[in-house]
Motif scaffolding. Structure first.
Motif, PDB file in Angstrom:
ATOM      1  N   UNK A 149       0.814  -1.213   0.000  1.00  0.00           N
ATOM      2  CA  UNK A 149       0.000   0.000   0.000  1.00  0.00           C
ATOM      3  C   UNK A 149       0.850   1.267   0.000  1.00  0.00           C
ATOM      4  N   UNK A 150       2.088   1.173   0.500  1.00  0.00           N
ATOM      5  CA  UNK A 150       2.990   2.323   0.519  1.00  0.00           C
ATOM      6  C   UNK A 150       3.668   2.556  -0.823  1.00  0.00           C
ATOM      7  N   UNK A 151       3.771   1.498  -1.633  1.00  0.00           N
ATOM      8  CA  UNK A 151       4.560   1.588  -2.864  1.00  0.00           C
ATOM      9  C   UNK A 151       3.776   1.051  -4.050  1.00  0.00           C
ATOM     10  N   UNK A 152       4.441   0.259  -4.893  1.00  0.00           N
ATOM     11  CA  UNK A 152       3.810  -0.365  -6.056  1.00  0.00           C
ATOM     12  C   UNK A 152       3.958  -1.868  -5.947  1.00  0.00           C
ATOM     13  N   UNK A 153       3.169  -2.652  -6.703  1.00  0.00           N
ATOM     14  CA  UNK A 153       3.341  -4.104  -6.679  1.00  0.00           C
ATOM     15  C   UNK A 153       4.761  -4.534  -7.025  1.00  0.00           C
ATOM     16  N   UNK A 154       5.365  -3.878  -8.019  1.00  0.00           N
ATOM     17  CA  UNK A 154       6.722  -4.243  -8.441  1.00  0.00           C
ATOM     18  C   UNK A 154       7.731  -3.955  -7.339  1.00  0.00           C
ATOM     19  N   UNK A 155       7.610  -2.788  -6.690  1.00  0.00           N
ATOM     20  CA  UNK A 155       8.548  -2.449  -5.621  1.00  0.00           C
ATOM     21  C   UNK A 155       8.388  -3.418  -4.450  1.00  0.00           C
TER      22      UNK A 155
END
Length: 292
Positions: free
Chosen positions: A240-246
Motif C-alpha cells: 500500500x505504501x509503494x507499487x506491486x513491483x517495488x
C-alpha cells in the motif's frame, strides 16, 4: 502519515525475516512432514493474527471479502505447503533464489491479466530471468544428483500465486488496513489447515516418538509468528505504501540472507549457480525497472 523513505525500511526488514524463513523450513522438516509443517504454519499464524487483528474484521466492507479469501489462499495457504514440499528435495538457498522470480511473475501477470503496457526492456528481462532459472535448475541437478529438481516447479507455482496476490491487494484491497487483510485471510484458511493437519498423521503416536519433533515445533513457531504473521502485516503495508513491483522486489534481497544461512548449514553452492542467480536477479531487475 508514513515517511516516503519508510518503504525502504519495510523492504529491508522483510528481506531479513523472509530470507531466514527458508532455513527455518528446512529445520522444521527434520521433525515434521511437509503437510504437517504447512498446516501448522497456517494454524499458528492464523491464531496469532486473529487474536491481534480480530477487531479490524468488522471494518471490512462485505464486497471485499471475496478478494481477502482469494488473497489468503494464494498468498498464504497453498505456498506454505508448496515450499515445504519443495524443500524435501531442494536446498533452502536454491529455493530462495527461485523465489526471486516473484517480481518477474508480477510483471508478467500484470501484462497478461491486467493488461498493463510493457516495454522491450521488460520483455528482455523476462527472457533473461527464464534463462537464469533454467541454468540454475540444470546446474543444481548436476551438483546434487540425489535431489529431485523437478520439485522446483512447486516454487515456481508459488511465485505465480504470490504475484497474483500482490496484484489483488494493490487493485482491490488498497483501502483495507494491512492487519485486517492479514487477519481476514485466516478466517478462510484456518479451518482447512486444521483439516489437513488432522489427516497428515500428526496426531499418531509415531509422530511424538520422533526426537526431532520438539525442535521442529520451535522452528515452525518462529517461522509462523515472525516469517508469516509479522511478515504478512509488513508486506501488506509495503504494497500500500509503494507499487506491486517495488513490494515484490523484496525477493531481490532475500537470497542474500538465505544463501548466508545455507552456506553456514553446509549446503553446496557452485560458482555456476552463483552466475545463474545473478542472471535471474538481473532479469528481474530489468523486468521491473519501469515500475519500481
Amino acid at each position: 502519515m508514513k515517511s516516503p523513505n519508510s518503504k525502504w525500511i519495510y523492504l529491508f526488514l522483510l528481506a531479513l525475516i523472509w530470507g531466514s524463513s527458508f532455513i527455518l523450513i528446512k529445520k522444521s522438516l527434520l521433525g515434521l512432514t511437509a503437510f504437517q509443517l504447512g498446516s501448522l504454519r497456517n494454524i499458528i499464524t492464523g491464531i496469532v493474527l486473529l487474536i491481534v487483528g480480530y477487531k479490524g474484521l468488522k471494518q471490512i466492507d462485505r464486497s471485499k471479502w471475496k478478494w481477502i479469501a482469494l488473497s489468503g489462499f494464494l498468498g498464504s495457504f497453498f505456498p506454505a505447503f508448496l515450499f515445504a514440499i519443495a524443500e524435501t528435495e531442494i536446498d533452502s538457498a536454491i529455493t530462495s533464489i527461485l523465489n526471486s522470480l516473484t517480481p518477474l511473475n508480477t510483471v508478467l501477470m500484470g501484462i497478461a491479466i491486467f493488461k498493463i503496457a510493457t516495454t522491450r526492456r521488460q520483455i528482455t528481462g523476462v527472457i533473461i530471468g527464464f534463462i537464469g532459472t533454467t541454468l540454475l535448475i540444470l546446474e543444481g541437478a548436476e551438483l546434487n544428483p540425489n535431489q529431485n529438481y523437478l520439485y522446483a516447479g512447486f516454487i515456481i507455482t508459488s511465485t505465480l500465486m504470490y504475484a497474483a496476490n500482490v496484484n489483488i491487494i494493490k487493485r482491490h484491497l488498497q483501502d483495507v488496513k494491512p492487519l485486517s487483510i492479514a487477519a481476514g485471510n485466516y478466517v478462510f484458511i484456518l479451518i482447512p489447515a486444521i483439516v489437513v493437519l488432522y489427516f497428515s498423521g500428526f496426531f499418531k503416536a509415531s509422530t511424538f516418538e520422533n526426537p526431532e519433533l520438539g525442535n521442529a515445533l520451535i522452528y515452525v513457531s518462529i517461522l509462523s509468528i515472525f516469517g508469516t504473521a509479522l511478515a504478512k502485516f509488513l508486506f501488506n503495508t509495503l504494497i500500500q505504501l509503494s507499487t506491486p513491483a517495488f513490494a515484490s522486489s523484496v525477493a531481490y534481497l532475500m537470497p542474500i540472507i538465505a544463501l548466508m544461512w545455507g552456506v553456514i548449514d553446509g549446503e553446496d553452492f557452485s560458482w555456476l549457480q552463483g552466475l545463474a542467480s545473478f542472471i535471474i536477479l538481473f532479469g528481474v531487475y530489468l523486468a521491473n525497472k519501469k515500475n519500481a
